[in-house]
Each structure stands twice: as C-alpha cells, then as structure tokens.
Design a protein around this motif. Structure first.
Motif, PDB file in Angstrom:
ATOM      1  N   LEU A   1      -3.075   0.462   5.667  1.00 20.60           N
ATOM      2  CA  LEU A   1      -3.716  -0.492   4.761  1.00 20.60           C
ATOM      3  C   LEU A   1      -5.026   0.031   4.182  1.00 20.60           C
ATOM      4  CD1 LEU A   1      -3.116  -3.803   6.763  1.00 20.60           C
ATOM      5  CD2 LEU A   1      -2.152  -3.237   4.519  1.00 20.60           C
ATOM      6  N   THR A   2      -5.761   0.812   4.972  1.00 24.45           N
ATOM      7  CA  THR A   2      -7.118   1.183   4.551  1.00 24.45           C
ATOM      8  C   THR A   2      -7.395   2.687   4.543  1.00 24.45           C
ATOM      9  OG1 THR A   2      -8.002   1.039   6.808  1.00 24.45           O
ATOM     10  CG2 THR A   2      -7.987  -0.987   5.504  1.00 24.45           C
ATOM     11  N   GLY A   3      -6.528   3.483   5.201  1.00 26.87           N
ATOM     12  CA  GLY A   3      -6.811   4.909   5.320  1.00 26.87           C
ATOM     13  C   GLY A   3      -7.959   5.204   6.268  1.00 26.87           C
ATOM     14  N   ASP A   4      -8.231   4.281   7.185  1.00 27.48           N
ATOM     15  CA  ASP A   4      -9.367   4.398   8.098  1.00 27.48           C
ATOM     16  C   ASP A   4      -9.097   5.441   9.184  1.00 27.48           C
ATOM     17  OD1 ASP A   4     -11.664   3.957   9.542  1.00 27.48           O
ATOM     18  OD2 ASP A   4     -10.910   2.177  10.553  1.00 27.48           O
ATOM     19  N   THR A   5      -9.953   6.465   9.258  1.00 19.60           N
ATOM     20  CA  THR A   5      -9.800   7.527  10.247  1.00 19.60           C
ATOM     21  C   THR A   5      -9.908   6.996  11.671  1.00 19.60           C
ATOM     22  OG1 THR A   5     -10.764   9.122   8.707  1.00 19.60           O
ATOM     23  CG2 THR A   5     -10.688   9.757  11.012  1.00 19.60           C
ATOM     24  N   VAL A   6     -10.809   6.050  11.886  1.00 22.89           N
ATOM     25  CA  VAL A   6     -10.984   5.484  13.233  1.00 22.89           C
ATOM     26  C   VAL A   6      -9.695   4.797  13.687  1.00 22.89           C
ATOM     27  CG1 VAL A   6     -12.246   3.808  14.626  1.00 22.89           C
ATOM     28  CG2 VAL A   6     -13.474   5.223  12.969  1.00 22.89           C
ATOM     29  N   ALA A   7      -9.059   4.059  12.785  1.00 27.44           N
ATOM     30  CA  ALA A   7      -7.793   3.394  13.125  1.00 27.44           C
ATOM     31  C   ALA A   7      -6.736   4.421  13.497  1.00 27.44           C
ATOM     32  CB  ALA A   7      -7.311   2.539  11.954  1.00 27.44           C
ATOM     33  N   TYR A   8      -6.687   5.529  12.760  1.00 27.32           N
ATOM     34  CA  TYR A   8      -5.712   6.583  13.058  1.00 27.32           C
ATOM     35  C   TYR A   8      -6.007   7.214  14.420  1.00 27.32           C
ATOM     36  CZ  TYR A   8      -2.240  10.119  11.780  1.00 27.32           C
ATOM     37  OH  TYR A   8      -1.117  10.900  11.724  1.00 27.32           O
ATOM     38  N   GLY A   9      -7.296   7.411  14.710  1.00 27.03           N
ATOM     39  CA  GLY A   9      -7.687   7.952  16.003  1.00 27.03           C
ATOM     40  C   GLY A   9      -7.351   7.015  17.145  1.00 27.03           C
TER      41      GLY A   9
ATOM     42  N   ARG B   1       0.825  -1.213   0.000  1.00 27.63           N
ATOM     43  CA  ARG B   1       0.000   0.000   0.000  1.00 27.63           C
ATOM     44  C   ARG B   1       0.860   1.265   0.000  1.00 27.63           C
ATOM     45  NH1 ARG B   1      -2.940   0.811  -2.094  1.00 27.63           N
ATOM     46  NH2 ARG B   1      -4.354   2.159  -0.932  1.00 27.63           N
ATOM     47  N   LYS B   2       2.010   1.184   0.687  1.00 25.49           N
ATOM     48  CA  LYS B   2       2.897   2.342   0.752  1.00 25.49           C
ATOM     49  C   LYS B   2       3.452   2.687  -0.627  1.00 25.49           C
ATOM     50  CE  LYS B   2       7.217   3.957   2.867  1.00 25.49           C
ATOM     51  NZ  LYS B   2       8.327   3.613   3.795  1.00 25.49           N
ATOM     52  N   TYR B   3       3.924   1.665  -1.337  1.00 24.83           N
ATOM     53  CA  TYR B   3       4.563   1.920  -2.624  1.00 24.83           C
ATOM     54  C   TYR B   3       3.556   2.073  -3.760  1.00 24.83           C
ATOM     55  CZ  TYR B   3       8.866   0.739  -0.181  1.00 24.83           C
ATOM     56  OH  TYR B   3       9.917   0.727   0.703  1.00 24.83           O
ATOM     57  N   ASP B   4       2.369   1.497  -3.577  1.00 28.11           N
ATOM     58  CA  ASP B   4       1.316   1.638  -4.591  1.00 28.11           C
ATOM     59  C   ASP B   4       0.429   2.828  -4.231  1.00 28.11           C
ATOM     60  OD1 ASP B   4      -0.263   1.113  -6.800  1.00 28.11           O
ATOM     61  OD2 ASP B   4      -1.491  -0.376  -5.773  1.00 28.11           O
ATOM     62  N   ASP B   5       1.057   3.985  -4.050  1.00 29.97           N
ATOM     63  CA  ASP B   5       0.325   5.168  -3.592  1.00 29.97           C
ATOM     64  C   ASP B   5      -0.631   5.716  -4.646  1.00 29.97           C
ATOM     65  OD1 ASP B   5       2.477   5.868  -5.166  1.00 29.97           O
ATOM     66  OD2 ASP B   5       2.904   7.726  -4.092  1.00 29.97           O
ATOM     67  N   LYS B   6      -0.465   5.284  -5.894  1.00 34.01           N
ATOM     68  CA  LYS B   6      -1.379   5.719  -6.958  1.00 34.01           C
ATOM     69  C   LYS B   6      -2.444   4.668  -7.271  1.00 34.01           C
ATOM     70  CE  LYS B   6       2.046   8.761  -9.087  1.00 34.01           C
ATOM     71  NZ  LYS B   6       2.825   9.081 -10.312  1.00 34.01           N
ATOM     72  N   ASN B   7      -2.493   3.637  -6.417  1.00 36.01           N
ATOM     73  CA  ASN B   7      -3.513   2.586  -6.531  1.00 36.01           C
ATOM     74  C   ASN B   7      -3.530   1.912  -7.905  1.00 36.01           C
ATOM     75  OD1 ASN B   7      -4.432   2.992  -3.883  1.00 36.01           O
ATOM     76  ND2 ASN B   7      -5.778   4.650  -4.545  1.00 36.01           N
ATOM     77  N   ILE B   8      -2.348   1.620  -8.402  1.00 34.11           N
ATOM     78  CA  ILE B   8      -2.255   0.965  -9.710  1.00 34.11           C
ATOM     79  C   ILE B   8      -2.804  -0.462  -9.646  1.00 34.11           C
ATOM     80  CG2 ILE B   8      -0.652   0.160 -11.496  1.00 34.11           C
ATOM     81  CD1 ILE B   8       1.197   2.500 -10.679  1.00 34.11           C
TER      82      ILE B   8
END
Length: 235
Positions: A94-102, A45-52
């Motif tokens: 992995l998901t960009g989930d705001t709850v996980a970040y919180g 997910r880190k390296y595929d930042d453009k979601n290829i």
C-alpha cells in the motif's frame, strides 16, 4: 470497462467497503468489509503501478492504511506471526514502506520461515545501507535486518557472510549491542586461529586494528597490539 476505469474502480471499491465497515447496519453481516477494503486497496495499488489515480485517492485511502498497520502491529505483539506477515506485506504494497517490509521479514523469521526471511532481510539490509551511505531516510532503517542475517549465517557457520552483514549493520547502527557482541566474538575467534597458524603476524595485527576500530578502549586488543609491536622490535 477500459483498463483505466477498472483501475479507478478498485480505489472506489476499497473506500466504499471501508466506509460500509463503519456503518452499524453492515457490521453484523457475514462479510468482513474491513478485510475486503484492504484487499481492494492492495489490488488498486498493484494495478495502478504508474500512479495514475494515486494522488486523487491517497487521502481517502489513509484510514485503510492506518487500519492495516494497526492490525499488523497487533498481530505481531500477540505473536501471531503468520497474520503479521500478511498484514505487513499489505502495508508495504500500500505504501512502499521499508519498515513494513523489514517487519514482514522479521515476522517471517520469528515464524520459522528462515529462507523467506533471509531473502527479505537481504533486500532491506541493502536498502538501509545504501540510504545510510547517502544520509537518506534514517527513520526507515531496520536494525532487525542486520541482526537476523548475522545470526542466521553464524548458525550456518558461514563466517564470511556473517561478518559481511554484521559490519554492514554496524555502519548503520554503530552502537547496536547485538552486532557489537557478534563482531567481537568473530574477531576474537579469527585472532585465535591466526595466532595458531602464523603467530603474531601482520595478519594478526590487521585483525587487531579492526578490533580497535570497533572497540577503541578494549584492553585485550590493546595489550595484544603492544605484544605484537614488542615482538617486532625484538626481532
């Protein structure tokens, strides 16, 4: 390998490692394939930042994400906050989930890493406040962000910042018991200081108006406002 092929290999590696972790012949070895799968997935997910390749492998990655989320929750419940911080960071990566970040920020706070927690929670508070103002993603709101920030700045005796985050939080969580208690405490303290300096002034009444905005039936604020207007009439 070309860059794009290396990107795709991280997805394939993560999925293969997780599948190996479920096979009995690999479960007794020295390698923890579930942890390796999560690491490879995070790299993907880190390296595929453009979601290829994300759409191609998102379904196959779901068991890895689920496993990591379960581990994060288990570590948090067992008060293993250092591990919880890492697991929630993985969830966010992995998901960009705001709850996980919180929850990562809250785990940092409970662990005692106040500086990191405050930086994380400032970001979460801004995300939540912005989303709420647009009526978006209510399931992603994290009350702990506003609670941590208010509590932190109150302890630091930085009243302006405490009020800022407390009232920001009340815009999102209008019935939050902790935030309401802190708000009432801060308004009452401000009223006391204002009365000592200026008496029943317009500044004093502005604070009462704020108090009645958050606590419309509060008898103290109502009586004080009556006293203010009677004082003005008397003059």
């Amino acid at each position: 390998f070309p860059v794009t092929i290396r990107l795709e290999l991280y997805y394939i590696k993560a999925i293969a490692e997780f599948q190996m972790s479920e096979m009995s012949k690999y479960s007794k070895g020295d390698v923890n394939y579930t942890k390796d799968a999560v690491k490879s997935a995070v790299k993907a997910r880190k390296y595929d930042d453009k979601n290829i390749f994300y759409a191609t492998y998102v379904e196959a990655m779901k068991p890895i994400v689920l496993y990591n989320n379960q581990q994060a929750l288990a570590n948090y419940a067992q008060k293993k906050y250092s591990q919880a911080v890492q697991m929630y960071r993985n969830s966010y990566d992995l998901t960009g989930d705001t709850v996980a970040y919180g929850m990562m920020g809250y785990s940092q706070y409970l662990k005692g890493d106040e500086a990191d927690a405050v930086r994380t929670m400032r970001t979460v508070a801004q995300w939540n406040f912005g989303a709420n103002s647009k009526g978006l993603h209510p399931q992603s709101y994290v009350r702990e962000a506003f609670e941590v920030l208010t509590d932190y700045y109150l302890k630091k005796q930085q009243g302006d910042s405490a009020i800022y985050y407390c009232e920001m939080g009340l815009e999102v969580f209008s019935k939050n018991i902790k935030l309401l208690a802190w708000e009432k405490q801060m308004i009452s303290m401000a009223l006391s200081k204002t009365k000592e300096k200026t008496g029943l002034s317009s500044i004093y009444n502005n604070l009462l108006e704020k108090g009645l905005y958050y606590f419309p039936s509060d008898t103290f604020f109502l009586h004080q406002q009556n006293a203010y207007f009677l004082n003005r009439i008397g003059r």
